[in-house]
Design a protein around this motif. Structure first.
Motif, PDB file in Angstrom:
ATOM      1  N   ARG A 259       0.823  -1.205   0.000  1.00 33.95           N
ATOM      2  CA  ARG A 259       0.000   0.000   0.000  1.00 33.95           C
ATOM      3  C   ARG A 259       0.861   1.260   0.000  1.00 33.95           C
ATOM      4  N   ILE A 260       2.009   1.210   0.670  1.00 34.85           N
ATOM      5  CA  ILE A 260       2.937   2.349   0.621  1.00 34.85           C
ATOM      6  C   ILE A 260       3.533   2.470  -0.780  1.00 34.85           C
ATOM      7  N   LEU A 261       3.865   1.342  -1.390  1.00 37.22           N
ATOM      8  CA  LEU A 261       4.408   1.362  -2.754  1.00 37.22           C
ATOM      9  C   LEU A 261       3.401   1.945  -3.734  1.00 37.22           C
ATOM     10  N   LEU A 262       2.135   1.609  -3.557  1.00 43.74           N
ATOM     11  CA  LEU A 262       1.109   2.149  -4.442  1.00 43.74           C
ATOM     12  C   LEU A 262       0.904   3.645  -4.205  1.00 43.74           C
ATOM     13  N   LEU A 263       1.063   4.080  -2.968  1.00 44.68           N
ATOM     14  CA  LEU A 263       1.017   5.515  -2.703  1.00 44.68           C
ATOM     15  C   LEU A 263       2.123   6.243  -3.455  1.00 44.68           C
ATOM     16  N   ARG A 264       3.249   5.541  -3.684  1.00 43.18           N
ATOM     17  CA  ARG A 264       4.377   6.112  -4.424  1.00 43.18           C
ATOM     18  C   ARG A 264       4.291   5.806  -5.917  1.00 43.18           C
ATOM     19  N   SER A 265       3.164   5.223  -6.328  1.00 39.10           N
ATOM     20  CA  SER A 265       2.927   4.874  -7.748  1.00 39.10           C
ATOM     21  C   SER A 265       3.874   3.801  -8.254  1.00 39.10           C
ATOM     22  N   VAL A 267       3.702   0.554  -8.965  1.00 37.05           N
ATOM     23  CA  VAL A 267       2.769  -0.558  -9.160  1.00 37.05           C
ATOM     24  C   VAL A 267       3.515  -1.862  -9.392  1.00 37.05           C
ATOM     25  N   HIS A 268       4.619  -1.805 -10.141  1.00 36.15           N
ATOM     26  CA  HIS A 268       5.366  -3.027 -10.465  1.00 36.15           C
ATOM     27  C   HIS A 268       5.868  -3.710  -9.190  1.00 36.15           C
ATOM     28  N   ALA A 269       6.436  -2.927  -8.259  1.00 33.67           N
ATOM     29  CA  ALA A 269       6.966  -3.511  -7.016  1.00 33.67           C
ATOM     30  C   ALA A 269       5.836  -4.099  -6.175  1.00 33.67           C
ATOM     31  N   ALA A 270       4.699  -3.391  -6.111  1.00 33.59           N
ATOM     32  CA  ALA A 270       3.558  -3.912  -5.362  1.00 33.59           C
ATOM     33  C   ALA A 270       3.065  -5.220  -5.965  1.00 33.59           C
ATOM     34  N   HIS A 271       3.008  -5.276  -7.290  1.00 35.60           N
ATOM     35  CA  HIS A 271       2.583  -6.499  -7.988  1.00 35.60           C
ATOM     36  C   HIS A 271       3.532  -7.650  -7.675  1.00 35.60           C
ATOM     37  N   LEU A 272       4.828  -7.366  -7.647  1.00 33.22           N
ATOM     38  CA  LEU A 272       5.836  -8.399  -7.371  1.00 33.22           C
ATOM     39  C   LEU A 272       5.689  -8.960  -5.962  1.00 33.22           C
ATOM     40  N   ILE A 273       5.475  -8.097  -4.987  1.00 34.43           N
ATOM     41  CA  ILE A 273       5.329  -8.548  -3.598  1.00 34.43           C
ATOM     42  C   ILE A 273       4.063  -9.385  -3.431  1.00 34.43           C
ATOM     43  N   LEU A 274       2.949  -8.929  -4.023  1.00 31.13           N
ATOM     44  CA  LEU A 274       1.707  -9.690  -3.927  1.00 31.13           C
ATOM     45  C   LEU A 274       1.825 -11.042  -4.612  1.00 31.13           C
ATOM     46  N   SER A 275       2.626 -11.120  -5.671  1.00 34.64           N
ATOM     47  CA  SER A 275       2.858 -12.407  -6.346  1.00 34.64           C
ATOM     48  C   SER A 275       3.569 -13.387  -5.428  1.00 34.64           C
ATOM     49  N   LYS A 276       4.420 -12.868  -4.551  1.00 32.67           N
ATOM     50  CA  LYS A 276       5.116 -13.735  -3.592  1.00 32.67           C
ATOM     51  C   LYS A 276       4.198 -14.120  -2.428  1.00 32.67           C
ATOM     52  N   ILE A 277       3.318 -13.206  -2.050  1.00 37.86           N
ATOM     53  CA  ILE A 277       2.380 -13.499  -0.958  1.00 37.86           C
ATOM     54  C   ILE A 277       1.335 -14.521  -1.410  1.00 37.86           C
ATOM     55  N   TYR A 278       0.922 -14.424  -2.707  1.00 39.81           N
ATOM     56  CA  TYR A 278      -0.062 -15.342  -3.290  1.00 39.81           C
ATOM     57  C   TYR A 278       0.592 -16.086  -4.462  1.00 39.81           C
ATOM     58  N   PRO A 279       1.495 -17.030  -4.197  1.00 39.24           N
ATOM     59  CA  PRO A 279       2.253 -17.668  -5.281  1.00 39.24           C
ATOM     60  C   PRO A 279       1.405 -18.529  -6.215  1.00 39.24           C
ATOM     61  N   LEU A 280       0.225 -18.978  -5.776  1.00 36.44           N
ATOM     62  CA  LEU A 280      -0.636 -19.815  -6.620  1.00 36.44           C
ATOM     63  C   LEU A 280      -1.610 -18.997  -7.461  1.00 36.44           C
ATOM     64  N   ALA A 281      -1.635 -17.699  -7.238  1.00 40.13           N
ATOM     65  CA  ALA A 281      -2.553 -16.837  -7.990  1.00 40.13           C
ATOM     66  C   ALA A 281      -2.034 -16.624  -9.411  1.00 40.13           C
ATOM     67  N   THR A 282      -2.958 -16.433 -10.342  1.00 48.58           N
ATOM     68  CA  THR A 282      -2.580 -16.111 -11.721  1.00 48.58           C
ATOM     69  C   THR A 282      -2.202 -14.631 -11.795  1.00 48.58           C
ATOM     70  N   PRO A 283      -1.423 -14.231 -12.828  1.00 53.17           N
ATOM     71  CA  PRO A 283      -1.105 -12.800 -12.991  1.00 53.17           C
ATOM     72  C   PRO A 283      -2.359 -11.932 -13.048  1.00 53.17           C
ATOM     73  N   HIS A 284      -3.429 -12.464 -13.669  1.00 57.52           N
ATOM     74  CA  HIS A 284      -4.668 -11.692 -13.771  1.00 57.52           C
ATOM     75  C   HIS A 284      -5.274 -11.450 -12.391  1.00 57.52           C
TER      76      HIS A 284
END
Length: 568
Positions: A259-265, A267-284
């Motif tokens: 959420r702090i990363l998104l406040l700083r715009s 988006v790529h870093a936030a997406h990368l972290i969420l991908s690690k938190i939810y490793p079974l999730a699809t990119p979509h």
């Protein structure tokens, strides 16, 4: 196959708080889902996104992905690396109990009650200042740099204490350590809560409470082992620097809050972290979670850009939803302190020594050990049972136990004028009854009140989350300062029995506060929690929302099993 919660469930409704005024609060999120079922999963999801966009939905928890009920290795390592600050918190608050017993006249003379209270309270005063600083600072620097700051302060304070030779220098060292305690106590639960998956947030934030209680056990253990060695107290306080050094070495592993990363715009870093938190999730699916977070962040950013810090502070009072969240956050922290638990953390060795126990620090360690073990119980129940129900069940246990402590202390001191006298020959049976009642009280505390108030970060909207958490944390340490700075004097003024009877009364008030004002936040996303206070304290609304979500989850699982049966 991954499914959205409302699929094939047209009769299940959920009262999401962010519907537009023209949208019914009691209708399926996607009424057309049954008719459009032949569009397939992607078609349903696309229409769901469109409906969510129309309704302004900002609930990150509405996107269901595979494996979100489990905690993967990345999240576990992240949480434990962050929770080292909790270990420091617990160690430095409990170490003083053994220090007061072993310090003797090493600071120029035998410590008076006032000097003991001043040394003990200095940590609390520092924590109060650190708690006020941490949240607001983290809104500007991010959460991670503030954790680094806490470690540097811990190391400095530990070294000053270990090298001091006067009471005033000891007080200064304890004050600096207290700054680290306050910073860590405020920012680490907030940081973990922002990184944790919705369904396991309570459990993961409680990990920090587990490490706090483990740190207390370690402090008592070291104090017990070193009790009879010369200058043992210098080792006790100096060893507090080691966990801080370990966390500084591991800080590179800790990511910034999405959420702090998104406040700083970013988006790529936030997406990368969420991908690690939810490793079974699809990119979509990760894109969906990021997009929904962005909506909440965008609203917060608009507030941040259009208001000053002073205006946001005023909004905590003038905006109803913020004010109610602040009342809950501060009320729970006041309850945690005025129940009297920290008197045992700070003075248990002194108290048990007067009661006639030979190795008072070792007996005090029993308190810390029970606290640790029942915090593990809290870890298991905080999400499935819920925060509110846990509080309503455990507070009566504390009330009964404190009444028993007060009763046994009254019996014990009946021969010494109602006060505890060091060297008096108190019956060991009655002293053991006091100890057992205290352990029952600690068990109730650790299961509920010891950890649930630290879920405070989930109560506030993102734009005021940092400062709201800071004020709640500062409230905690203000209460702690009052309790730590008055316990010995309170026992002299109204007797030990009266002091613990007073704490029982405060626990009764805390139960009433939770019953009437504390909503159920377990199972709700951060975005959902932040809006349940819009009209009132949300007690009934939160319970209904949680029931609806559980029902949706159940229906989704039924649908999944039906699909698997059809496929096979």
């Amino acid at each position: 196959m991954t499914r959205t919660p409302a699929a094939h469930s047209p009769t299940t409704s959920i009262d999401y708080p962010n519907h537009s005024p023209n949208t019914s609060l009691h209708q399926p999120l996607l009424a057309e889902e049954v008719e459009l079922e032949d569009e397939g999963e992607s078609g349903l999801q696309t229409r769901r996104e469109e409906r969510a966009e129309i309704e302004g939905e900002i609930d990150e928890g509405m996107i269901v992905v595979e494996g979100e009920d489990t905690i993967n290795a990345f999240v576990w390592i992240l949480v434990f690396a962050a929770a080292i600050s909790g270990l420091l918190f617990g160690y430095d608050t409990a170490a003083i109990s053994g220090v007061l017993v072993t310090i003797k006249n090493d600071l120029g003379g035998v410590l008076t009650d006032w000097e003991k209270e001043a040394i003990t309270s200095a940590t609390t005063l520092g924590a109060l200042l650190g708690g006020l600083l941490a949240g607001g600072l983290s809104d500007y620097t991010g959460r991670k740099p503030v954790i680094v700051l806490a470690n540097i302060v811990f190391i400095l304070g530990s070294l000053i204490q270990a090298a001091c030779h006067t009471v005033h220098t000891m007080i200064a060292g304890r004050l600096i350590v207290g700054l680290g305690v306050g910073i860590a106590g405020c920012i680490v639960p907030l940081y973990i809560g922002e990184l944790a998956p919705t369904k396991t947030r309570g459990r993961l934030v409680t990990i920090n409470a587990v490490t706090v209680t483990f740190g207390q056990v370690v402090a008592y253990g070291i104090g017990s082992i070193l009790q009879n060695l010369p200058n043992a107290w210098r080792w006790i306080v100096g060893l507090g620097a080691i966990p801080a050094i370990v966390q500084l070495l591991s800080i590179g592993y800790l990511p910034e809050s999405p959420r702090i990363l998104l406040l700083r715009s970013n988006v790529h870093a936030a997406h990368l972290i969420l991908s690690k938190i939810y490793p079974l999730a699809t990119p979509h699916q990760i894109d969906q979670k990021v997009e929904i977070m962005k909506r909440a962040v965008r609203r917060s950013k608009e507030v941040n850009d259009s208001t000053s810090l002073a205006e946001r502070l005023r909004s905590l009072i003038h905006v109803g939803a913020n004010r109610r969240a602040l009342i809950i956050g501060c009320g729970l922290q006041i309850s945690q302190q005025f129940c009297g638990f920290n008197t045992l953390m700070y003075y248990s060795a002194t108290l048990f020594s007067v009661l006639g126990f030979k190795n008072a620090t070792a007996v005090g360690m029993m308190v810390a050990l029970v606290n640790f073990l029942f915090t593990l119980v809290a870890l298991k129940i905080v999400d499935p049972v819920g925060r509110r129900m846990t509080m309503l069940v455990t507070l009566p246990v504390m009330i009964v136990a404190l009444i028993l402590v007060s009763l046994f202390l009254h019996i014990l001191t009946s021969t010494t004028g109602g006060v505890l006298v060091e060297g008096a020959d108190y019956p060991i049976t009655t002293s053991l009854c006091v100890l057992f009642s205290m352990l029952v009280y600690v068990a109730g505390y650790a299961t509920g009140l010891g950890n649930i108030p630290w879920q405070q970060g989930e109560l506030f909207r993102l734009e005021v989350r940092g400062i709201g958490t800071s004020i709640s944390t500062a409230t905690c340490w203000t209460g702690n300062l009052i309790i730590a700075g008055t316990f010995l004097s309170l026992m002299n003024a109204i007797t030990p029995s009266g002091a613990f009877g007073l704490y029982a009364f405060f626990c009764l008030m805390s139960w009433a506060f939770c019953y009437y004002f504390y909503p159920e936040t377990s199972g709700l996303s951060l975005e959902e929690v932040s809006v349940i206070f819009e009209n009132d304290f949300g007690v009934l609304r939160s319970q209904q929302l949680r029931r609806d979500k559980l029902e949706k989850a159940r229906m989704t699982e039924v649908d999944r099993l039906i699909d698997e049966e059809v496929l096979h």
